[in-house]
Design an enzyme around this catalytic site. Structure first.
Site, short mmCIF file in Angstrom:
data_model
loop_
_atom_site.label_atom_id
_atom_site.label_comp_id
_atom_site.label_asym_id
_atom_site.label_seq_id
_atom_site.Cartn_x
_atom_site.Cartn_y
_atom_site.Cartn_z
N ASP A 1 20.39 4.25 2.33
CA ASP A 1 20.19 3.84 3.88
C ASP A 1 21.38 4.43 4.75
O ASP A 1 22.12 5.16 4.13
CB ASP A 1 20.25 2.34 3.62
CG ASP A 1 19.54 1.70 4.96
OD1 ASP A 1 18.59 2.43 5.54
OD2 ASP A 1 19.78 0.42 5.31
N ARG B 1 15.58 2.33 3.28
CA ARG B 1 15.54 0.99 2.64
C ARG B 1 15.04 -0.25 3.22
O ARG B 1 15.50 -1.04 3.34
CB ARG B 1 16.93 0.73 1.97
CG ARG B 1 16.76 -0.34 0.91
CD ARG B 1 18.32 -0.55 0.34
NE ARG B 1 19.18 0.49 0.02
CZ ARG B 1 20.32 0.51 0.54
NH1 ARG B 1 21.10 -0.45 1.26
NH2 ARG B 1 21.23 1.49 0.35
N SER B 2 13.83 0.11 3.96
CA SER B 2 13.18 -0.82 4.74
C SER B 2 12.48 -1.66 3.89
O SER B 2 12.51 -1.63 2.83
CB SER B 2 12.24 -0.23 5.63
OG SER B 2 11.00 0.34 4.94
N CYS C 1 0.86 -1.28 -0.12
CA CYS C 1 0.02 -0.10 0.12
C CYS C 1 0.95 1.16 -0.16
O CYS C 1 0.46 2.23 -0.56
CB CYS C 1 -0.90 -0.15 1.17
SG CYS C 1 -2.09 -1.38 1.26
#
Length: 329
Positions: free
Chosen positions: A205, A182-183, A147
């Site tokens: 990151d 950068r999860s 989402c």
């Protein structure tokens, strides 16, 4: 006398969400019932509860049914299996983090792909990274995307960062974008999606910078990742015409002196990653995306219901055709 006000356009998520909601409402008219979304809350995280309440409110205001089930985390696995097997449940959302470790990844895979509104099932994640956009060979059923990354894409489409003159799938060709975060939940999927659409993406990151791209002239079918040894924001930001930041900390601010004049800046963190002075340098600034994310969630749920109804209709048609006696020639 010269007007010294900033020429930055601040775009609010609510204005973007309205157009997407109209699309959802049109789709609902053809279903003629309220799709049921069940949310599972198994943590004491106040942000998770706020998101759950916000989801319920948006569902109820827009023709969807919502049920929040508060379940002890040790009972969540069984509760998800029960919801998978309940024909009245159309979609499932789990409010993470729960265990805040690999067990959360395991729970993501328990949710049925036919009810996974968040796009976290293995098949959806595989399709996203491999640039596979449809679930069927006929390319009629679009894959579900996570989402928040999808919300950012919808915002970029609204802002006309996507070039509709170019072919579908290549419409970010020529764009250079920096994504700060950068999860596995948002940052990396977002970088991959943008690169698959043709952009040159610098994924930043805390430790390093990676470049996501499809090669010169977009010759590759899907993105590849290239390490950029020694690179920092100082290298990436001046090159970028779009900067998207989602650092989950109230202390972090994007260094404005590195921004390219006229850059488009989007904040998807719950904290403001851009200081108010960003309006002195950016051409467009989107300070938050939450309302778009919720509408994208409803859009995903609607798509899942549509896919289900189409599959049922196709199955019924095949059964009917099989039951018709064959006339001997």
């Amino acid at each position: 006398m010269a007007d010294d006000k900033p020429n930055c356009k601040v775009v609010l998520a609510n204005n973007i969400a309205k157009g997407l909601l109209e699309e959802v409402h049109e789709g609902l008219k053809k279903i003629n019932r309220k799709p049921l979304l069940v949310g599972f809350l198994s943590s004491a995280d106040p942000a998770a509860r706020v998101y759950a309440e916000w989801t319920g409110k948006t569902c109820n205001e827009n023709g969807f049914a919502f049920e929040l089930r508060e379940v002890d985390r040790d009972a969540l696995e069984d509760a998800l299996i029960d919801a998978n097997n309940d024909a009245s449940v159309d979609g499932i959302i789990v409010y993470y983090p729960i265990f805040n470790n690999r067990q959360d990844q395991y729970l993501q895979q328990i949710v049925s792909i036919d009810k996974d509104v968040e796009g976290l099932s293995h098949q959806y994640i595989f399709n996203m990274y491999q640039n596979v956009r449809f679930l069927d060979p006929a390319s009629t059923k679009k894959s579900i995307l996570p989402c928040t990354p999808l919300a950012v894409i919808k915002i970029l489409e609204y802002l006309r960062i996507y070039n509709t003159i170019l072919p579908y799938g290549n419409r970010l060709h020529g764009r250079t974008i920096t994504v700060i975060n950068r999860s596995e939940v948002v940052g990396r999927p977002l970088a991959a999606l943008l690169a698959n659409d043709g952009a040159c993406v610098y994924s930043v990151d805390v430790n390093d910078v990676q470049q996501f791209h499809r090669g010169e002239g977009l010759r590759k079918r899907r993105h590849e990742v290239e390490e950029k040894p020694g690179w920092t924001l100082e290298n990436a930001l001046p090159l970028s015409d779009v900067v998207i930041s989602g650092v989950p900390g109230d202390k972090y601010k994007v260094p404005l002196h590195l921004l390219r004049p006229g850059a488009v800046c989007i904040n998807f963190s719950s904290e403001r990653n851009f200081s108010p002075e960003v309006k002195e340098k950016a051409s467009i600034y989107v300070p938050a995306i939450g309302k778009v994310t919720i509408v994208v969630l409803l859009r995903n749920l609607l798509r899942i219901v549509q896919n289900k109804l189409e599959a049922e209709a196709q199955s019924a048609k095949q059964t009917e055709e099989a039951a018709v006696p064959q006339i001997a020639s």
